[in-house]
Design a protein around this motif. Structure first.
Motif, PDB file in Angstrom:
ATOM      1  N   GLN A 934       3.945  56.018  18.783  1.00 34.08           N
ATOM      2  CA  GLN A 934       4.278  57.443  18.768  1.00 34.08           C
ATOM      3  C   GLN A 934       4.978  57.818  20.069  1.00 34.08           C
ATOM      4  O   GLN A 934       4.602  57.357  21.151  1.00 34.08           O
ATOM      5  CB  GLN A 934       2.984  58.253  18.606  1.00 34.08           C
ATOM      6  CG  GLN A 934       3.178  59.745  18.633  1.00 34.08           C
ATOM      7  CD  GLN A 934       1.824  60.449  18.477  1.00 34.08           C
ATOM      8  OE1 GLN A 934       0.916  59.922  17.907  1.00 34.08           O
ATOM      9  NE2 GLN A 934       1.737  61.634  19.011  1.00 34.08           N
ATOM     10  N   LYS A1019       4.647  56.290  14.173  1.00 35.95           N
ATOM     11  CA  LYS A1019       3.920  57.534  13.966  1.00 35.95           C
ATOM     12  C   LYS A1019       4.620  58.672  14.679  1.00 35.95           C
ATOM     13  O   LYS A1019       5.213  58.487  15.741  1.00 35.95           O
ATOM     14  CB  LYS A1019       2.491  57.379  14.499  1.00 35.95           C
ATOM     15  CG  LYS A1019       1.613  58.553  14.180  1.00 35.95           C
ATOM     16  CD  LYS A1019       0.194  58.302  14.701  1.00 35.95           C
ATOM     17  CE  LYS A1019      -0.683  59.491  14.429  1.00 35.95           C
ATOM     18  NZ  LYS A1019      -2.050  59.289  14.959  1.00 35.95           N
ATOM     19  N   GLN A1143      -5.654  57.411  14.715  1.00 33.84           N
ATOM     20  CA  GLN A1143      -4.514  56.733  14.112  1.00 33.84           C
ATOM     21  C   GLN A1143      -4.022  55.603  14.997  1.00 33.84           C
ATOM     22  O   GLN A1143      -3.672  54.531  14.522  1.00 33.84           O
ATOM     23  CB  GLN A1143      -3.392  57.744  13.869  1.00 33.84           C
ATOM     24  CG  GLN A1143      -2.219  57.188  13.102  1.00 33.84           C
ATOM     25  CD  GLN A1143      -2.616  56.789  11.706  1.00 33.84           C
ATOM     26  OE1 GLN A1143      -3.452  57.426  11.102  1.00 33.84           O
ATOM     27  NE2 GLN A1143      -2.029  55.717  11.198  1.00 33.84           N
ATOM     28  N   SER A1156      -1.357  54.277   6.382  1.00 33.06           N
ATOM     29  CA  SER A1156      -1.196  55.385   7.320  1.00 33.06           C
ATOM     30  C   SER A1156      -2.189  56.479   6.998  1.00 33.06           C
ATOM     31  O   SER A1156      -2.519  56.735   5.862  1.00 33.06           O
ATOM     32  CB  SER A1156       0.232  55.921   7.225  1.00 33.06           C
ATOM     33  OG  SER A1156       0.336  57.105   7.993  1.00 33.06           O
ATOM     34  N   ASN A1169       5.837  60.121   6.592  1.00 35.72           N
ATOM     35  CA  ASN A1169       6.059  58.756   7.046  1.00 35.72           C
ATOM     36  C   ASN A1169       6.380  57.864   5.857  1.00 35.72           C
ATOM     37  O   ASN A1169       5.983  56.721   5.791  1.00 35.72           O
ATOM     38  CB  ASN A1169       4.863  58.218   7.826  1.00 35.72           C
ATOM     39  CG  ASN A1169       3.592  58.258   6.971  1.00 35.72           C
ATOM     40  OD1 ASN A1169       3.613  58.853   5.906  1.00 35.72           O
ATOM     41  ND2 ASN A1169       2.544  57.618   7.452  1.00 35.72           N
TER      42      ASN A1169
END
Length: 1225
Positions: A934, A1019, A1143, A1156, A1169
């Motif tokens: 991320q 992410k 996550q 996910s 996603n």
């Protein structure tokens, strides 16, 4: 059959029979009547220590009677002596004990008279005893020869019986008495024959008169006993005594009764009294007395004899005791006998006494008088205390009867009947009252009665009338007599109503009438509700030491509230109201509470409720449960070498039957004092045949078990020792343990003490190498292990262990296979290869090492790996090893959690119980690219009415070559609906900001940014913001928001040598302009000294303080506005703000194998996603090994993740905000 009656006054009646009640009721004093003696004295003794003596005579009559007395049949004037004190309106007088009162002795009679007649009392004898004294006399000594018979006379003085006589010496010691020496009933002391030891000068006779509280003593008497001597005697004293005894020996002779009375005599005894027959004899040797009844049979029970058989005693004499009794005195020289002719007589007793009463004019009178006695008593009739003169008496008089006809009022008189024989006189009086009066109702008028439903009611109506009255009862306004079988009129006029009902309440009237007149009274009856009780629980069963609460629920009539009482009884005995037994049983109102029940509390508890009218009871049967009492009386029988029968007597079960008995034993050779279970006996059996082991000195005890628990153990039995024998079994659990490669340690479980069977226990250990040696190696040991050295490494051996003691060997032992000591493997796995599954997971293959190179039991394989360099930047890494363990004999394994786009090296080794073998040669492999992590942050840099500028950071780990970013956004206004997702592709990987145009004014958006590689996108980082309203201005004055302050807001965590833009914005301003904006560049460490002095400059301090104050103000406003933010579905809010920490962890552990966490927003056309597709794995979990922190078992169950350090990117919070301008300090 009971008839139902109307309550409207219609009553079906039956007429009651007429009752004559006059004779049954005492004449009221208001009616003229003859005198009646109500109280008188009986025989009385004028004791000298009393102050006075009362002669009592009380009588009643109408008119009031007058009294006079006679003494010895002559009139006695109460005023003749000043010591006589008469009583007013009474015949009682008192004689004061002053001076000589002997002249008051005599037989007195009291007469009570009025105009109707005279009543006479029984004779009252007054005895004035004199003080008993022995005469003063000189008693000459009594000289007798050895063997003579002697009588010492007491001649006690006269006195009031009972008389007790004692013979004692001057020291008040009793003279010993036996068959030879005894005292007669008259008190004389008789010697059947004297001995020299009888000589003494202080024979004293004491006479005791308990009622006179007097004991008198006669002058001492002297008895001298001498030997019998002759002139020619010259022998020894003993010879003289023997000769004297020979001369004095004689047959028995009766002294009582004396010979002058002849061979028989007559004795008279009163029936019910005590018969005493006495025989005392003299003689030498001393005679023995015996008794027989010559005529008839002796009493069923053997008659009692006293005074060493010289007195025959029969108590409670009856006519059956009459007859001839014979006493016999005997010694070796002869016998003497006497017969007693016993006659049983009795004083007069009534068979029929004359009964007086109330008679009406014109009726007839018959009086009967019959008495019995022995001799037969004579009967004499008297009229008003005087003998009846047949010449003037108009009726008929006979010995047993008086009769009068046509009675008139003047015939009222007192008739007396006296029956007399030589043993006494009895008197009976009959008052004949001739009356003619109207009924008198003695019960008060308007009496109120009450009873309860179901009980009987009694309404009283006591009547006196002459002639007899007719009695009837009526109810309420009815004039008809009451009827039906529920009503009964008793003889005394009382009305009984059986089995009452509510409708029996009301007013009742009693009517009485005769020929002279009539009378009536009324009575009121109320019917109340009956008292009812219930005790709960009814039959409780309670464990000992537990508590029990009994509650007594009562119902009773409200009118009886004030008289209602409640009490408790246990087994019929009332429990005190206060707490009993030291507070153990607590009574409180209607409850009984026992906090800790004992066995003795078992029983029937009764709650008793009582009112003024009724009582009720209710019971609860309390049963106390407890463990059984210990068994008792243990007995051993049927003794054998290896068995014995044990029997016992069961203790009390305490209301819970014994369901099992546990037999325990203790032996004093190996483990003295330790009790062990031997056997269990089901049910309530009290015997068991016990199987025993040899060479054990047993002692047994028994424990009883019921549903409550186990009893205390019984007392131990006697000991029982079994003889020794050879062992019955061999050791078990034979195993080989070794700490050195060339060593073999054989171990086994030793035999228990009770399994040794005899003294001298040893173990014969035999071993040989399997398939190599034919002969057994043997050794005797006392321990339960044997170590053998210098053996080959890890080869199989056949092992046997046999128990041996002084009496022989155990059975042939079984062969156990064991291996000698292990060593670490000496070979490494070969053919190691790696198959890359994805960017974080590989599958490793290898060829296992040969079995002979394992040199032990193969435990499994260990795979070790370490990262050598990153393929993104080519930097080499310090090797940090990780490993996974794969249990068992296998040739592949899965290695998860690898870093994408990196180079690794990997080795494999085998291990056994001894340790790890050598590693294989390292194998190099590379992991492919993965999706990025991320982005570090996503921030809104500038907001306008229809546009927004976004800025974001690089991902912490790119996991490959970045190809660009995906920017997404959607509307999330304060409704439950969300807008569609719009995508913007940023193909330039170096771009870290973007301006979005075409947005709607005053609309809340959510923005997403994801980094991408060739493998896919990672992410998203998120942020929310609100566009400006239409017509808003984008400018403002800084002076409106900032005030100078001495505080400083330092910017920390900046990297040296980097350019930064500093902008200060506020969320609550209506425009989108910055309050403050400047571009600065941080310096490296080399330039730090140039700016060190700036912090001390005044202008700088003032600027920083102003900025800090403005920041504090803006934060406060931001907080208030934030709490007024928009609302949308909780579930959607969670979807919009997924937990980045969770996550991130999932991504790190499972990589591309995990699904996910993000889900599409409500109303979205596709997943945010959706470009990241989950890759399914076909590998079983058994492919994963075990690491430093866990492992996968061979059955595939997960134990833990692989070991090694993991870097986790710090994820900035992406919580939603409703502020117009997000503020990032």
């Amino acid at each position: 059959m009971e008839m139902l009656l109307s309550t409207k006054g219609i009553t079906i009646c039956l007429f009651f029979f007429v009752l004559s009640l006059a004779a049954a009721i005492e004449i009221p004093l208001s009616v003229s009547q003859l005198p009646t003696i109500t109280e008188q004295s009986h025989a009385q003794v004028a004791y000298p220590f009393d102050e006075d003596f009362t002669m009592k005579c009380e009588a009643r009559g109408n008119p009031q009677p007058t009294f006079n007395w006679t003494k010895d049949g002559k009139p006695f004037d109460l005023s003749s002596d000043p010591r006589i004190v008469p009583s007013n309106n009474s015949g009682t007088f008192v004689i004061q004990n002053r001076g000589l009162i002997n002249n008051f002795q005599g037989k007195y009679r009291c007469f009570a008279s009025n105009v109707l007649g005279t009543a006479m009392s029984e004779e009252i004898e007054l005895i004035v005893p004199s003080v008993p004294k022995f005469p003063k006399e000189k008693i000459e000594p009594l000289d007798v020869e050895h063997g003579d018979s002697v009588i010492l006379h007491c001649n006690p003085p006269k006195g009031i019986p009972p008389l007790h006589i004692y013979w004692m010496n001057i020291d008040l010691q009793h003279i010993p008495q036996d068959e030879r020496v005894s005292m007669s009933l008259k008190g004389d002391l008789y010697f059947a024959n004297v001995e020299e030891s009888d000589s003494r000068s202080d024979y004293c006779c004491f006479a005791a008169f308990p009622r006179l509280r007097t004991i008198v003593q006669k002058m001492p008497m002297t008895l001298r006993v001498s030997r019998l001597k002759h002139a020619n005697d010259s022998g020894s004293p003993n010879a003289a005594v023997t000769k004297a005894n020979f001369i004095k020996e004689r047959k028995p002779k009766l002294l009582i009764p004396p010979e002058s009375a002849g061979s028989s005599s007559s004795v008279t005894v009163i029936k019910g009294g005590v018969l005493l027959l006495e025989c005392i004899a003299e003689g030498l040797p001393t005679p023995h007395l015996s008794w027989v009844k010559v005529t008839g049979n002796m009493p069923k029970e053997e008659p009692e004899t006293e005074n060493f058989g010289k007195t025959l005693k029969i108590e409670q004499v009856t006519a059956a005791d009459e007859g001839t009794y014979q006493c016999t005195a005997s010694n070796p020289l002869g016998r003497a006998r006497h017969e007693f002719h016993v006659h049983v007589e009795e004083p007069p007793q009534w068979l029929k006494k004359p009964e007086g009463g109330v008679y009406s004019v014109g009726t007839n009178l018959v009086l009967l008088c019959e008495a019995i006695g022995n001799p037969e008593p004579s009967i004499q009739w008297k009229l008003n205390g005087m003998p009846i003169d047949g010449r003037t008496f108009r009726g008929r008089v006979s010995t047993r009867e008086i009769s009068l006809t046509n009675l008139q009022l003047q015939d009222s008189a007192v008739f007396q009947c006296e029956a007399t024989n030589k043993h006494g006189t009895i008197l009976a009086s009959a008052n004949v009252n001739v009356l003619n009066i109207a009924p008198l109702i003695l019960t008060p008028d308007e009496e109120n009665y009450a009873t309860v439903v179901g009980y009987s009611a009694f309404l009283h109506c006591d009547i006196f009338a002459s002639p007899a009255a007719d009695v009837r009862w009526t109810k309420d306004d009815s004039i008809e007599p009451l009827s039906t079988f529920r009503y009964e009129l008793n003889k005394n006029g009382t009305l009984e109503i059986r089995d009452t009902k509510k409708e029996d309440s009301g007013s009742y009237a009693c009517w009485a009438a005769n020929s002279v007149g009539k009378r009536a009274i009324t009575a009121n009856l109320d019917i109340r509700d009956a008292t009812k009780l219930v005790v709960t629980p009814k039959s409780p069963r309670v464990l000992k030491s537990h508590s029990i609460l009994l509650k007594c629920q009562a119902e009773y009539d409200p009118h009886l509230k004030h008289s209602f009482k409640l009490s408790w009884r246990k087994d019929g005995d009332e429990l005190p109201v206060n707490s009993t037994e030291g507070g153990r049983i607590i009574l409180e109102r209607d409850t009984l509470f026992i906090p800790s029940v004992l066995l003795e509390d078992q029983g029937v508890y009764t709650c008793v409720a009582s009112t003024a009218l009724d009582a009720a009871e209710a019971e609860a049967h309390l049963i106390v449960l407890d463990v059984p009492d210990p068994p008792e009386d243990l007995q051993l029988s049927e003794n054998q070498n290896r068995s014995v029968r044990l029997s016992w007597r069961a203790g009390a079960s305490h209301n819970s039957p014994v369901n099992e008995s546990i037999i325990e034993f203790e032996e004093n050779r190996w483990e003295p004092g330790r009790w062990q279970e031997l056997s269990r006996v089901p049910g309530n059996d009290t015997t068991a045949l016990l199987s025993l082991a040899p060479y054990v000195n047993y002692q047994f005890r028994v424990v009883s078990v019921n549903a409550v628990g186990r009893s205390q153990p019984s007392k131990p039995s006697l000991r029982y020792a079994t003889p020794p024998a050879a062992p019955d079994k061999n050791p078990e659990n034979i195993r080989v343990e070794a700490s050195e490669p060339n060593e073999m340690v054989m171990k086994w479980e030793p035999l228990k003490p009770v399994e040794r069977n005899g003294p001298g226990l040893e173990y014969k250990v035999s071993w040989r190498q399997r398939g190599v040696e034919e002969d057994w190696n043997e050794e005797l040991v006392k321990k339960h292990s044997l170590s053998v050295r210098n053996v080959p490494t890890f080869v199989p051996y056949e092992i046997k262990v046999q128990a041996v003691n002084n009496l022989g060997s155990g059975p042939e032992p079984n062969v156990t296979i064991g291996y000698s000591g292990e060593d670490v493997p000496d070979a490494a796995p070969s053919g190691v290869s790696v198959e890359v599954v994805n960017s974080t997971l590989v599958k490793v293959f290898w060829f296992g090492i040969p079995r002979d190179r394992v040199r032990g039991h193969l435990r499994g394989y260990k795979v070790s790996w370490w990262k050598t360099k990153s393929l993104l930047d080519g930097k080499r890494h310090h090797p940090e090893k990780h490993f996974l363990t794969f249990v068992g004999d296998r040739n592949y394994g899965m290695i998860p959690g690898l870093e994408p786009f990196s180079e690794f090296r990997l080795t494999v080794l085998a291990f056994n119980s001894r340790g790890d073998g050598p590693e294989s040669s390292p194998v190099v492999f590379e992991t492919p690219e993965g999706v990025p992590e991320q982005p570090r942050f996503l921030r809104i840099m500038n907001f306008d009415k229809d546009s927004v500028t976004l800025s974001w950071g690089l991902p912490k780990k790119a996991n490959g070559h970045l190809t660009g970013y995906i920017l997404q956004y959607q509307i999330i206004n304060e409704t439950h609906e969300v807008g569609a997702v719009s995508d913007v592709s940023v193909a330039n990987r170096s771009v870290l900001s973007w301006r979005l145009a075409g947005l709607s004014p005053s609309t809340k958006y959510k923005f997403y940014i994801k980094a991408c590689t060739a493998k896919g996108c990672g992410k998203a980082a998120t942020e929310e913001g609100l566009t400006l309203a239409q017509g808003s201005k984008g400018s403002g004055r800084i002076s409106d928001a900032v005030k100078p302050t001495p505080k400083v807001r330092p910017s920390e965590a900046l990297e040296p040598g980097t350019e930064y833009t500093i902008r200060l914005v506020t969320k609550n301003w209506v425009d989108n302009n910055s309050i403050f904006e400047d571009v600065i560049e941080t310096r490296g460490r080399a330039y730090a000294g140039i700016y060190e002095g700036i912090s001390t400059q005044g202008w700088f301090i003032g600027l920083m303080c102003a900025i800090a104050l403005l920041t504090l103000l803006l934060l406060t406003i931001c907080f208030v506005r934030r709490n007024k933010g928009g609302k949308y579905s909780v579930k959607e809010k969670e979807d919009l703000h997924p937990d980045p920490e969770a996550q991130s962890i999932k991504d790190e552990i499972f990589g591309e194998y995990s699904d996910s966490d993000e889900k599409p927003l409500k109303g979205s056309l596709q997943s945010l996603n959706g470009d990241i597709k989950a890759t399914g794995s076909a590998d079983s979990l058994v492919d994963y090994g075990e690491g430093e922190h866990g492992m996968f078992n061979e059955d595939g169950s997960f134990i833990g993740a692989y070991s090694g350090s993991k870097e986790k990117g710090s994820v900035e919070s992406t919580g939603s905000s409703t502020a117009t301008f997000p503020l990032h300090a």
